[in-house]
Structures are given as structure tokens and as C-alpha cells.
Design a protein around this motif. Structure first.
Motif, PDB file in Angstrom:
ATOM      1  N   VAL A 356      -5.903   5.456  15.033  1.00 43.26           N
ATOM      2  CA  VAL A 356      -5.497   4.145  13.970  1.00 43.26           C
ATOM      3  C   VAL A 356      -4.120   4.077  13.999  1.00 43.26           C
ATOM      4  N   CYS A 357      -3.730   2.800  13.336  1.00 39.91           N
ATOM      5  CA  CYS A 357      -2.411   2.543  13.180  1.00 39.91           C
ATOM      6  C   CYS A 357      -2.192   2.492  11.381  1.00 39.91           C
ATOM      7  N   VAL A 358      -1.259   3.017  10.973  1.00 39.77           N
ATOM      8  CA  VAL A 358      -1.087   2.939   9.429  1.00 39.77           C
ATOM      9  C   VAL A 358       0.188   1.780   9.205  1.00 39.77           C
ATOM     10  N   GLU A 359      -0.367   0.771   8.466  1.00 38.40           N
ATOM     11  CA  GLU A 359       0.642  -0.089   8.305  1.00 38.40           C
ATOM     12  C   GLU A 359       1.403  -0.186   7.016  1.00 38.40           C
ATOM     13  N   SER A 360       2.586  -0.774   6.889  1.00 34.48           N
ATOM     14  CA  SER A 360       3.311  -1.022   5.671  1.00 34.48           C
ATOM     15  C   SER A 360       4.346  -1.951   5.796  1.00 34.48           C
ATOM     16  N   TYR A 361       4.171  -3.156   5.055  1.00 31.58           N
ATOM     17  CA  TYR A 361       5.222  -3.965   5.031  1.00 31.58           C
ATOM     18  C   TYR A 361       5.535  -4.107   3.395  1.00 31.58           C
ATOM     19  N   VAL A 362       6.851  -4.176   3.410  1.00 36.50           N
ATOM     20  CA  VAL A 362       7.294  -4.378   1.754  1.00 36.50           C
ATOM     21  C   VAL A 362       8.357  -5.562   1.828  1.00 36.50           C
ATOM     22  N   GLY A 363       8.052  -6.435   0.990  1.00 40.32           N
ATOM     23  CA  GLY A 363       8.946  -7.831   1.112  1.00 40.32           C
ATOM     24  C   GLY A 363       8.784  -8.194  -0.332  1.00 40.32           C
ATOM     25  N   PRO A 364      10.121  -8.166  -1.197  1.00 45.04           N
ATOM     26  CA  PRO A 364       9.683  -8.593  -2.418  1.00 45.04           C
ATOM     27  C   PRO A 364       9.676 -10.536  -2.584  1.00 45.04           C
TER      28      PRO A 364
END
Length: 397
Positions: A356-364
Motif C-alpha cells: 500500500v501507499c500511505v498518503e499525506s497532503y498538507v496545504g492550508p
């Protein structure tokens, strides 16, 4: 601790995949399936042919029974591609009904296609056999119904079959991931102020194809204000000194593996600003927190409840999911954010052998930039094991 093989027995890999296909079709109460999706066809047989083109022109398909001979229907002039494959017992020319090729005879041609499939199904599996189909157009579906064929959706069994990898498959994935990591390193050598996003994207593609890779599924390489919100495709924008560069590799590497890695870094000689460091630290924190939760038996619901709590300022721009499977593409399972569980989340649990791929996106919301990170891992009985050596920017933390 598991140990990956140093050499790959391709015949054994093909046999494992075909057996998984048959086992899951039987589990879903199907006697056979016609597979159109190029990824499913390749999984069940090991045969590829014009994967991108045949993804939107259904001119290539395979008949896979739970018990009986596998029959590949290939594009005209390409039947020799399967001559040496032990997974295919017979190859026939494919029949097509696409309007561009059939015109006002499309319905007639769909009927001839249905006649051949119905005859093959009944001869192989009996008169009351149930046929699975993973993708189908309206005309052939109606034609099969008119011939009294009972049909079911074969997407479920194929996703489940592909979700558990053998150790040899994991070794194949790791080898392909290394090509992606090297392609990223090659691109990064040329990531300097004044170049365009498209130029850097082309370098990853070039390296991938020169080293046995196949193509790229998306154009997600962005810089500066293009990074927030996410999903702005690569363009001729010139990258400026001190801008954040974010890219989702989304390459199809050697052996057809979806080598999905996402990294971010500041271009040029400037040090990251406090704002850039904060974004990167939060994305990295989310990634590491959620990755540590991946254990066999953990349900998708439990994962969502224990997942990293995203700050309110980031929530509206959150990514589509937190985790997705990988193999020949984005695969089962998909784990959505807790805020989206009521709408989208299905039941299930992580299993040993899933990649699996673990995803993260942080954009205010309203912010200048965003940071996306993604890490592919294998789920073992002892927890997650990274499938790539691609480094993070630990100096930003």
C-alpha cells in the motif's frame, strides 16, 4: 522476518496470479470471467499489448474460467505476443464493436462477439454458468443478456486477487521502485531555478523508460503556488529560486509496476522558510503516524479512528485518501479520511502481503504552497516495511 528472493521465477509469478484469479472468481460465485481491463488481463496472463490504447478501445480481452482453458482474444496481428506464455491455452483474434471501426454495424458486431463468448462459456462451464465481466460497453452487455447469459461484476474478485502479493511479486515491486527512486534522483540533479515543470517531468519519464519502465499515469509535478491546492498538472511554469517543488511520480516502471512515490523539496540555494518547514513537518508527521498503524487485522474503520488528526486549516484541501493499494496501478484497498467515512468508506481489514501507499497532503486554505508526501510499504506480520529508499528532507524537520 521475511526474506525476498534474489532471483525471480517469472513462470511461478504468472502461475500464482492466475491461480489467485481463479480462486477469487470461485469465491465470488462466478464460473468464468471476461477481462477487458489491461491491468487485469496482464495480471491473469502475464501478456501485455498497447496498455494505454486498449484501456479506452476494448479491442483486447481474455476468457478465464475457474476450471478449463484460458483463451486470449488479441488485437489483429498481435496474437504472436502470447506464444511463449504457459498461462494461455489458446489465442484468437478479438472482435470489436467500437463505432470508429464498426460504424452503423456496431450492434451487429457486438452480437457476433456475444455469440462467441456465450458459446465458449457454455462449452467450458456448462449451460447455467455465471460470467464475470470487469468492464463492458452497453452493446455487448445487452447482447449477452439477450442470449440468456447470467452476469456479475468481476471487479471485486480481481481487486481482491491482486491485493495479496507473493514474495516474488514484492521483490519485483522493490526492483521497480528502485528505478523510480533513481529517476527522481536524476530529475533532482536538474531541478534548478529557471527550468520548467514540464522539463523536470520529462526527465523522470526519460529515465524510467530508458531503464525498462513503460509510461506515466499522471502529470503531477508542481512548484510554488501550483502546489496548493493539489492536482494542478505540470506546465511550462518556470520554477523560481526558493519555491517548493512537489511531485507524485506515478510512473509505470519495469514489469508494469505502479511505482508511486511522492516527495517535496525547496529548489535553489535558499533554505526553506519557517512556513515551508512547518508544512513539511506536518506532512511528515502525518505520514509516519499513519504508517505505524498498518498491521494485519487492523480494520479500515479502526485505522480511520486512530489516524493523524489533521489541523482544521488543512482539512478543506485534504487529499482524496490516506491509504491505497499498489501493484499494476492504484488498487484495493482505499482508506478515506474519517470526515469522508460515512459517504465512502467500506468495511475490511489490512492483511499480511498487501502493498500500500500511505498518503499525506498538507496545504492550508489560502496558503501559498502545500506539501505532499507518499510512501509505499509492504504490510508484514511485524508491521509496515518501506518498499523504497527514496530519502525525505530530514533537515527540514
Amino acid at each position: 522476518m521475511f526474506e525476498l528472493p534474489t532471483t525471480i521465477n517469472e513462470q511461478r509469478v504468472r502461475a500464482y496470479r492466475l491461480q489467485r484469479t481463479r480462486e477469487l472468481l470461485a469465491k465470488f460465485n462466478m464460473d468464468a470471467a471476461v477481462l477487458f481491463d489491461p491491468l487485469n488481463l496482464r495480471y491473469a496472463t502475464g501478456c501485455r499489448n498497447m496498455q494505454v490504447w486498449t484501456s479506452h478501445h476494448l479491442s483486447r480481452y481474455v476468457f478465464v474460467p475457474v476450471n478449463g482453458p484460458v483463451v486470449l482474444f488479441d488485437y489483429g496481428g498481435a496474437m504472436h505476443l502470447s506464444d511463449d506464455l504457459d498461462t494461455i491455452d489458446e489465442t484468437r483474434p478479438a472482435k470489436s464493436w467500437d463505432y470508429f471501426g464498426s460504424g452503423n454495424r456496431a450492434e451487429e458486431h457486438a452480437g457476433k462477439w456475444a455469440d462467441e463468448i456465450a458459446d465458449l462459456l457454455r462449452q467450458t462451464c456448462g449451460r447455467n454458468a455465471v460470467l464475470g465481466i470487469d468492464r463492458a460497453d452497453l452493446l455487448p452487455t445487452l447482447a449477452l443478456q439477450q442470449r440468456g447469459i447470467s452476469m456479475r461484476d468481476a471487479k471485486g474478485p480481481m481487486e481482491m486477487a491482486r491485493s495479496i502479493k507473493s514474495l516474488e511479486e514484492v521483490a519485483i515491486i522493490k526492483n521497480s521502485m528502485q528505478v523510480c527512486t533513481d529517476a527522481i534522483a536524476h530529475m533532482r540533479q536538474h531541478a534548478k531555478p529557471g527550468v520548467t515543470e514540464n522539463y523536470l517531468l520529462s526527465l523522470m519519464n526519460q529515465y524510467n523508460q530508458e531503464h525498462g519502465g513503460e509510461y506515466q499515469e499522471t502529470r503531477l509535478l508542481a512548484s510554488g503556488h501550483h502546489t496548493n491546492p493539489w492536482f494542478t498538472e505540470s506546465s511550462n511554469k518556470i520554477i523560481e529560486d526558493g519555491e517548493m517543488l512537489v511531485f507524485d511520480s506515478d510512473l509505470i516502471g519495469p514489469d508494469g509496476i505502479f511505482v508511486d512515490q511522492t516527495r517535496a523539496f525547496v529548489v535553489g540555494d535558499r533554505k526553506p522558510t519557517d512556513a515551508q518547514r512547518r508544512l513539511y513537518a506536518h506532512a511528515y508527521e502525518q505520514l509516519q503516524h499513519n504508517m505505524a498503524l498498518l498491521r494485519p487485522g487492523t480494520t479500515f474503520q479502526e485505522f480511520g479512528e486512530k489516524s493523524w488528526k489533521m489541523h482544521d486549516i488543512y482539512l478543506p484541501n485534504r487529499y482524496a485518501e490516506m491509504v491505497h493499494g499498489i501493484g499494476f496501478g492504484v488498487e484495493y484497498p482505499v482508506i478515506y479520511y474519517p470526515e469522508d467515512h460515512e459517504t465512502w468508506q467500506y468495511s475490511g481489514a489490512f492483511e499480511e502481503g498487501m502493498c500500500v501507499c500511505v498518503e499525506s497532503y498538507v496545504g492550508p486554505v489560502g496558503g501559498d504552497e502545500g506539501v505532499k508526501l507518499e510512501q509505499p510499504v509492504l504490510i508484514t506480520r511485524d508491521g509496515p516495511v518501506p518498499l523504497t529508499t527514496c530519502p525525505f528532507e530530514e533537515s527540514y524537520l
